[in-house]
Design a protein around this motif. Structure first.
Motif, mmCIF file in Angstrom:
data_model
loop_
_atom_site.group_PDB
_atom_site.id
_atom_site.type_symbol
_atom_site.label_atom_id
_atom_site.label_comp_id
_atom_site.label_asym_id
_atom_site.label_seq_id
_atom_site.Cartn_x
_atom_site.Cartn_y
_atom_site.Cartn_z
ATOM 1 N N LYS A 170 -8.975 -49.846 -64.270
ATOM 2 C CA LYS A 170 -9.079 -50.918 -65.261
ATOM 3 C C LYS A 170 -7.724 -51.507 -65.594
ATOM 4 C CE LYS A 170 -13.265 -49.094 -67.478
ATOM 5 N NZ LYS A 170 -13.847 -48.503 -68.728
ATOM 6 N N VAL A 171 -6.704 -50.668 -65.640
ATOM 7 C CA VAL A 171 -5.362 -51.145 -65.983
ATOM 8 C C VAL A 171 -4.827 -52.074 -64.893
ATOM 9 C CG1 VAL A 171 -2.968 -50.434 -66.316
ATOM 10 C CG2 VAL A 171 -4.808 -49.176 -67.444
ATOM 11 N N VAL A 172 -4.975 -51.683 -63.626
ATOM 12 C CA VAL A 172 -4.479 -52.515 -62.526
ATOM 13 C C VAL A 172 -5.244 -53.835 -62.460
ATOM 14 C CG1 VAL A 172 -4.277 -52.684 -60.017
ATOM 15 C CG2 VAL A 172 -3.610 -50.588 -61.178
ATOM 16 N N PHE A 173 -6.550 -53.779 -62.636
ATOM 17 C CA PHE A 173 -7.363 -55.005 -62.586
ATOM 18 C C PHE A 173 -6.924 -55.995 -63.671
ATOM 19 C CE2 PHE A 173 -10.988 -57.527 -63.991
ATOM 20 C CZ PHE A 173 -11.428 -58.080 -62.803
ATOM 21 N N SER A 174 -6.783 -55.506 -64.898
ATOM 22 C CA SER A 174 -6.393 -56.382 -66.004
ATOM 23 C C SER A 174 -4.981 -56.932 -65.810
ATOM 24 C CB SER A 174 -6.472 -55.616 -67.335
ATOM 25 O OG SER A 174 -7.765 -55.098 -67.546
ATOM 26 N N THR A 175 -4.089 -56.101 -65.286
ATOM 27 C CA THR A 175 -2.708 -56.523 -65.086
ATOM 28 C C THR A 175 -2.611 -57.624 -64.040
ATOM 29 O OG1 THR A 175 -1.952 -54.296 -65.648
ATOM 30 C CG2 THR A 175 -0.386 -55.707 -64.512
ATOM 31 N N LEU A 176 -3.402 -57.532 -62.985
ATOM 32 C CA LEU A 176 -3.402 -58.587 -61.968
ATOM 33 C C LEU A 176 -3.825 -59.933 -62.556
ATOM 34 C CD1 LEU A 176 -4.910 -56.866 -58.801
ATOM 35 C CD2 LEU A 176 -2.730 -58.070 -58.914
ATOM 36 N N GLY A 181 8.060 -58.818 -64.901
ATOM 37 C CA GLY A 181 8.526 -57.443 -64.786
ATOM 38 C C GLY A 181 7.618 -56.457 -65.493
ATOM 39 N N PHE A 182 6.992 -56.900 -66.570
ATOM 40 C CA PHE A 182 6.040 -56.043 -67.290
ATOM 41 C C PHE A 182 4.940 -55.575 -66.341
ATOM 42 C CE2 PHE A 182 2.510 -55.072 -70.057
ATOM 43 C CZ PHE A 182 3.101 -54.507 -71.174
ATOM 44 N N GLU A 183 4.426 -56.493 -65.518
ATOM 45 C CA GLU A 183 3.369 -56.139 -64.557
ATOM 46 C C GLU A 183 3.911 -55.281 -63.422
ATOM 47 O OE1 GLU A 183 2.019 -58.679 -67.196
ATOM 48 O OE2 GLU A 183 3.488 -59.498 -65.792
ATOM 49 N N TRP A 184 5.131 -55.573 -62.959
ATOM 50 C CA TRP A 184 5.694 -54.772 -61.876
ATOM 51 C C TRP A 184 5.788 -53.300 -62.303
ATOM 52 C CZ3 TRP A 184 4.304 -58.500 -59.512
ATOM 53 C CH2 TRP A 184 4.929 -59.730 -59.347
ATOM 54 N N GLY A 185 6.176 -53.064 -63.544
ATOM 55 C CA GLY A 185 6.277 -51.690 -64.029
ATOM 56 C C GLY A 185 4.944 -50.960 -63.995
ATOM 57 N N ILE A 186 3.868 -51.673 -64.280
ATOM 58 C CA ILE A 186 2.536 -51.067 -64.259
ATOM 59 C C ILE A 186 2.101 -50.766 -62.827
ATOM 60 C CG2 ILE A 186 0.085 -51.533 -64.696
ATOM 61 C CD1 ILE A 186 0.962 -52.989 -67.259
ATOM 62 N N PHE A 187 2.274 -51.722 -61.928
ATOM 63 C CA PHE A 187 1.858 -51.507 -60.536
ATOM 64 C C PHE A 187 2.613 -50.347 -59.900
ATOM 65 C CE2 PHE A 187 0.995 -56.333 -60.400
ATOM 66 C CZ PHE A 187 -0.291 -56.147 -60.866
ATOM 67 N N ALA A 188 3.940 -50.331 -60.097
ATOM 68 C CA ALA A 188 4.784 -49.357 -59.391
ATOM 69 C C ALA A 188 4.541 -47.927 -59.843
ATOM 70 C CB ALA A 188 6.260 -49.718 -59.579
ATOM 71 N N THR A 189 4.049 -47.728 -61.054
ATOM 72 C CA THR A 189 3.816 -46.367 -61.537
ATOM 73 C C THR A 189 2.360 -45.930 -61.382
ATOM 74 O OG1 THR A 189 3.600 -47.280 -63.783
ATOM 75 C CG2 THR A 189 5.730 -46.357 -63.172
ATOM 76 N N THR A 190 1.457 -46.866 -61.306
ATOM 77 C CA THR A 190 0.046 -46.516 -61.153
ATOM 78 C C THR A 190 -0.288 -46.150 -59.705
ATOM 79 O OG1 THR A 190 -0.555 -48.015 -62.955
ATOM 80 C CG2 THR A 190 -2.331 -47.288 -61.515
ATOM 81 N N ALA A 191 0.278 -46.888 -58.755
ATOM 82 C CA ALA A 191 -0.090 -46.718 -57.347
ATOM 83 C C ALA A 191 0.185 -45.310 -56.803
ATOM 84 C CB ALA A 191 0.612 -47.782 -56.497
ATOM 85 N N PRO A 192 1.415 -44.764 -56.937
ATOM 86 C CA PRO A 192 1.630 -43.427 -56.360
ATOM 87 C C PRO A 192 0.845 -42.334 -57.064
ATOM 88 C CG PRO A 192 3.580 -44.145 -57.581
ATOM 89 C CD PRO A 192 2.666 -45.316 -57.492
ATOM 90 N N ALA A 193 0.653 -42.458 -58.388
ATOM 91 C CA ALA A 193 -0.127 -41.454 -59.119
ATOM 92 C C ALA A 193 -1.588 -41.479 -58.673
ATOM 93 C CB ALA A 193 -0.015 -41.708 -60.622
ATOM 94 N N TYR A 194 -2.135 -42.670 -58.475
ATOM 95 C CA TYR A 194 -3.520 -42.795 -58.011
ATOM 96 C C TYR A 194 -3.676 -42.172 -56.622
ATOM 97 C CZ TYR A 194 -8.003 -45.002 -56.770
ATOM 98 O OH TYR A 194 -9.305 -45.235 -56.381
ATOM 99 N N ALA A 195 -2.727 -42.468 -55.725
ATOM 100 C CA ALA A 195 -2.797 -41.929 -54.368
ATOM 101 C C ALA A 195 -2.765 -40.405 -54.374
ATOM 102 C CB ALA A 195 -1.640 -42.478 -53.527
#
Length: 551
Positions: A143-149, A176-190
């Motif tokens: 939900k966080v990634v979807f909303s951020t996009l 940059g606010f969105e970049w911070g969300i993407f960069a930290t969510t992706a590796p944790a999800y993987a």
């Protein structure tokens, strides 16, 4: 397998309880749960990579989709760093200066504005990363990634239509606010949807997405460098709308992280998510049992879920490792390499040659990522690769500094440029990949997202500091150090090398519950690979719980 017959209880997976709910309709005793988790642990550790790929094809696909959001960050950060030597951008946002070999257009972006524009997205990322730790814990990564996009698609209008440097800076901070969300969510999800054998590949895939973004932006800049009108720099900004156009509908259908759902007590939803992530031949209940066991073990070891808990007890050591590994990417010369096109121009190469080398550097970085996957990761430990890579980068940067004594000779300038490419290759073979993968492995599962966020924020803060300094190091109207900058970053890389030798543990081949036990036992970093642990020894776990609990 031991199961109670008909039991009606409301609370599930509670610490100290005797029953654990698995899925939506079964209750297993603690003994049965531990037995299933033990079997699954052994199966996961011995599963061949190709078999893991077959069983987790769907998880791989969704991990790739989530990580692709990072392509936009790589594209944008590379864009700004290389716009400073871009003729159409210089004419639109630069100040008039005398025409020289370093400023052939008669315009230049002042060092202060290079710092502001270049670090604007980094400042925004600091806040986005910090808040993301709470957002993902509350709503889950999907939900966080979807909303951020969706929000990011709106903010792109600001940079596209920016009439001056001030508005452009505001747009970069908001993005940059969105970049911070993407960069930290992706590796944790993987790390949460993939098995042990695939974990390092797809947590480090985030870094490859970053490189792909840089490669694309380098190619776009090289193709438009001769264009003199406003579209020379506006087209690169507009290309960023391409990614949300297909990522938004894809992520709408992505499964949620089963670890997040277990932490929320939604075990039925977690089981359904696992079915969507694994092949039909896999038993989702067994996978769920292992996740529940790990969550219960961390509860027993008093692992909390707040940012404060990241700095309490043994968790403090895990947070330190994640922070230094991620931050080490910046201080070992990353800001120097990100502005490679500008560096090439400052040592005397013409604009087209500089941008051609910049594209070559991005292609070489992508090649190094695959070399890391297929030639290093299957055969060498994370600790070994990181330490050797940091030592090699120290030598390469110092050589660039030494050669600067003869930088007025074209052959020396080209040698410095080639050494910069060699550094890029070495970086992506080692710290570039592992700087993303290790923080996602090091943190406990209950604190993983926040550990990654804290580590990423160290990287963001250092990025702002180092990027600002780098602009002054390289700018001909400021300190104009040129290649001597290599001595500064080489010295910093040596410090990280010394730290890694004494503090960085080996995580290769370790499940999350094994890492929990090794840290709880306070095993020295150099003995992680050789220490045997039995995570299912209840007496040992009870003893560790007393030792581990923060005072």
């Amino acid at each position: 397998m031991e199961k109670p017959e008909a039991i009606n209880v409301e609370s599930v997976c509670e610490e100290g309880g005797t029953l654990h709910k698995i899925g939506s309709d079964e209750m297993w005793t603690r003994t049965a749960l531990n037995a299933v988790a033990r079997d699954y642990d052994q199966e996961e550790k011995t599963m061949p990579v190709m078999q893991a790929i077959r069983h987790y094809k769907k998880a791989i696909f969704w991990s790739l989709v989530i990580s692709m959001c990072v392509i936009m960050e790589g594209f944008d950060t590379n864009l700004l760093g290389n716009f400073y030597a871009y003729p159409s951008f210089q004419r639109r946002y630069g100040d008039p200066v005398p025409v020289t070999p370093q400023t052939p257009t008669g315009y230049s972006i002042p060092a202060s504005w290079q710092s502001g524009l270049g670090q604007g997205s980094g400042v925004g990322s600091i806040f986005g990363t910090l808040i993301n730790g709470w957002l993902v814990a509350a709503f889950g990564p999907k939900k966080v990634v979807f909303s951020t996009l969706c929000v990011m698609s709106c903010f792109l209008f600001i940079v596209f239509f920016a009439p001056n440097k001030e508005v452009l800076l505001v747009g970069e901070i908001l993005l940059g606010f969105e970049w911070g969300i993407f960069a930290t969510t992706a590796p944790a999800y993987a790390s949460e949807v993939l098995p042990l054998q695939l974990r390092v590949y797809f947590t480090s895939w985030t870094n490859m997405c970053f490189i792909i973004g840089q490669f694309i932006s380098g190619g776009v800049l090289r193709g438009l460098v001769s264009r003199q009108d406003q579209w020379g720099y506006r087209i690169p900004f507009a290309i960023q709308w391409f990614w949300p156009s297909f990522l938004i509908p894809l992520i709408w259908f992505a499964p949620e992280s089963p670890y997040h759902l277990v932490r929320k007590g939604k075990l039925g939803d977690a089981e359904r998510a696992l079915r969507r992530l694994q092949s039909a031949s896999m038993d989702s209940k067994r996978s769920l049992a292992q996740i529940v066991f790990t969550d219960n073990l961390e509860k027993k070891l008093s692992v909390g879920t707040s940012y404060r808990d990241c700095f309490r007890g043994v968790e403090r050591r895990r947070t330190e490792i994640a922070m230094v590994v991620f931050g080490g990417q910046l201080v070992c010369g990353l800001c120097f390499a990100y502005a490679s096109t500008y560096f090439f121009q400052q040592v005397g190469l013409d604009t087209e040659a500089a941008y051609s080398l910049g594209v070559g550097a991005n292609g070489l970085a992508l090649f190094a990522c695959f070399a890391n996957w297929f030639l290093l990761m299957p055969y060498f430990g994370r600790r070994t690769v990181y330490i050797v890579g940091m030592a090699a980068m120290t030598i390469e940067l110092c050589l660039i500094g030494i050669l600067n004594v003869w930088t007025d000779k074209p052959a020396v300038a080209w040698t410095q440029a080639i050494l910069t490419l060699v550094w890029t290759f070495t970086f992506q073979l080692s710290a570039g990949q592992l700087g993303w993968a290790l923080p996602a492995e090091i943190g406990s599962t209950r604190l993983r997202q926040k550990t990654v966020c804290l580590a990423r924020n160290v990287s963001n803060i250092l990025g702002v500091i180092c990027g600002t300094l780098e602009n002054y190091f390289m700018n001909p109207t400021a300190w104009n150090l040129k290649g001597y900058t290599g001595f500064i970053w080489g010295g910093c890389a040596f410090i990280v090398f010394v730290w890694a030798y004494f503090r960085l543990p080996e995580t290769k081949g370790r499940t999350f519950d094994e890492l929990d036990t090794l840290f709880a036992k306070r095993v020295p970093a150099r003995k992680f690979a050789s220490t045997d642990v039995d995570v299912f020894d209840e007496e040992e776990n009870d003893h560790l719980a007393v030792q581990y609990t923060p005072k």
